[in-house]
Write a protein that holds these residues in place. Structure first.
Motif, PDB file in Angstrom:
ATOM      1  N   LEU A 165      -9.111  51.689  -5.843  1.00  0.00           N
ATOM      2  CA  LEU A 165      -8.983  51.112  -7.188  1.00  0.00           C
ATOM      3  C   LEU A 165     -10.298  51.217  -7.957  1.00  0.00           C
ATOM      4  O   LEU A 165     -10.298  51.354  -9.183  1.00  0.00           O
ATOM      5  N   THR A 166     -11.411  51.193  -7.233  1.00  0.00           N
ATOM      6  CA  THR A 166     -12.734  51.295  -7.844  1.00  0.00           C
ATOM      7  C   THR A 166     -12.944  52.650  -8.513  1.00  0.00           C
ATOM      8  O   THR A 166     -13.704  52.762  -9.469  1.00  0.00           O
ATOM      9  N   ILE A 167     -12.266  53.659  -8.023  1.00  0.00           N
ATOM     10  CA  ILE A 167     -12.438  54.994  -8.617  1.00  0.00           C
ATOM     11  C   ILE A 167     -11.225  55.432  -9.442  1.00  0.00           C
ATOM     12  O   ILE A 167     -11.235  56.535  -9.983  1.00  0.00           O
ATOM     13  N   THR A 168     -10.221  54.571  -9.559  1.00  0.00           N
ATOM     14  CA  THR A 168      -9.040  54.948 -10.345  1.00  0.00           C
ATOM     15  C   THR A 168      -8.761  53.920 -11.449  1.00  0.00           C
ATOM     16  O   THR A 168      -9.137  54.119 -12.592  1.00  0.00           O
ATOM     17  N   ILE A 169      -8.143  52.836 -11.082  1.00  0.00           N
ATOM     18  CA  ILE A 169      -7.714  51.832 -12.054  1.00  0.00           C
ATOM     19  C   ILE A 169      -8.900  51.104 -12.691  1.00  0.00           C
ATOM     20  O   ILE A 169      -8.878  50.805 -13.883  1.00  0.00           O
ATOM     21  N   GLY A 170      -9.948  50.840 -11.923  1.00  0.00           N
ATOM     22  CA  GLY A 170     -11.129  50.142 -12.453  1.00  0.00           C
ATOM     23  C   GLY A 170     -11.724  50.844 -13.659  1.00  0.00           C
ATOM     24  O   GLY A 170     -11.837  50.240 -14.743  1.00  0.00           O
ATOM     25  N   PRO A 171     -12.119  52.109 -13.534  1.00  0.00           N
ATOM     26  CA  PRO A 171     -12.678  52.813 -14.688  1.00  0.00           C
ATOM     27  C   PRO A 171     -11.710  52.912 -15.865  1.00  0.00           C
ATOM     28  O   PRO A 171     -12.114  52.778 -17.019  1.00  0.00           O
ATOM     29  N   LEU A 172     -10.442  53.119 -15.565  1.00  0.00           N
ATOM     30  CA  LEU A 172      -9.440  53.204 -16.628  1.00  0.00           C
ATOM     31  C   LEU A 172      -9.391  51.893 -17.416  1.00  0.00           C
ATOM     32  O   LEU A 172      -9.525  51.884 -18.645  1.00  0.00           O
ATOM     33  N   GLY A 173      -9.223  50.797 -16.709  1.00  0.00           N
ATOM     34  CA  GLY A 173      -9.132  49.494 -17.368  1.00  0.00           C
ATOM     35  C   GLY A 173     -10.412  49.084 -18.077  1.00  0.00           C
ATOM     36  O   GLY A 173     -10.385  48.596 -19.212  1.00  0.00           O
ATOM     37  N   GLU A 174     -11.547  49.290 -17.409  1.00  0.00           N
ATOM     38  CA  GLU A 174     -12.826  48.894 -18.002  1.00  0.00           C
ATOM     39  C   GLU A 174     -13.137  49.704 -19.251  1.00  0.00           C
ATOM     40  O   GLU A 174     -13.598  49.151 -20.256  1.00  0.00           O
ATOM     41  N   GLU A 175     -12.903  50.996 -19.218  1.00  0.00           N
ATOM     42  CA  GLU A 175     -13.196  51.824 -20.391  1.00  0.00           C
ATOM     43  C   GLU A 175     -12.241  51.517 -21.544  1.00  0.00           C
ATOM     44  O   GLU A 175     -12.666  51.459 -22.695  1.00  0.00           O
ATOM     45  N   LEU A 176     -10.979  51.292 -21.230  1.00  0.00           N
ATOM     46  CA  LEU A 176     -10.046  50.926 -22.299  1.00  0.00           C
ATOM     47  C   LEU A 176     -10.423  49.584 -22.920  1.00  0.00           C
ATOM     48  O   LEU A 176     -10.373  49.434 -24.146  1.00  0.00           O
TER      49      LEU A 176
END
Length: 129
Positions: A44-55
């Protein structure tokens, strides 16, 4: 994405040198937390985390409160690692990606750079240190 990653990578090297010269490094704090995480959390740290944080921070908050304030919030969120150097690094990344997003309006580049950096950080934590 590559340009953001390169800017951040070189700024991180400069920050590391400055923090080392100031005798202000805390590598074990972050490593201790990361190595205790499950495989799912790491993925999740390399997939959903960056997606959510950047959005949230770039695409939503930055448009409303600007690059500096959204970067401060982004870096404050990273204090969960208990490392001031992690907060400084997160702020650096947020400023670089925030300015690039403001210039290009390309959130995908920010997401990819963020994911790639997290992946590289995990590789370093588990193989080098």
């Amino acid at each position: 994405a590559f340009k953001i990653f390169c800017y951040f990578f070189f700024s991180l090297i400069a920050l590391s040198v400055i923090l080392s010269l100031a005798n202000f490094t805390e590598p074990d704090k972050v490593k201790e937390i990361i190595t205790k995480q499950s495989l799912i959390t790491l993925l999740l740290t390399i997939t959903i985390g960056p997606l959510g944080e950047e959005l949230l921070f770039r695409s939503y908050l930055q448009k409303r409160i600007g690059v500096i304030l959204s970067s401060l919030l982004f870096s404050a969120m990273h204090y969960g690692y208990g490392s001031v150097s992690e907060v400084i690094a997160a702020f650096s990344f947020a400023i670089i990606s925030g300015l690039e997003f403001r210039k290009t309006k390309n959130i995908y580049a920010c997401i990819i750079a963020h994911a790639f950096f997290n992946l590289l950080a995990l590789i370093v934590i588990f193989t080098v240190t």
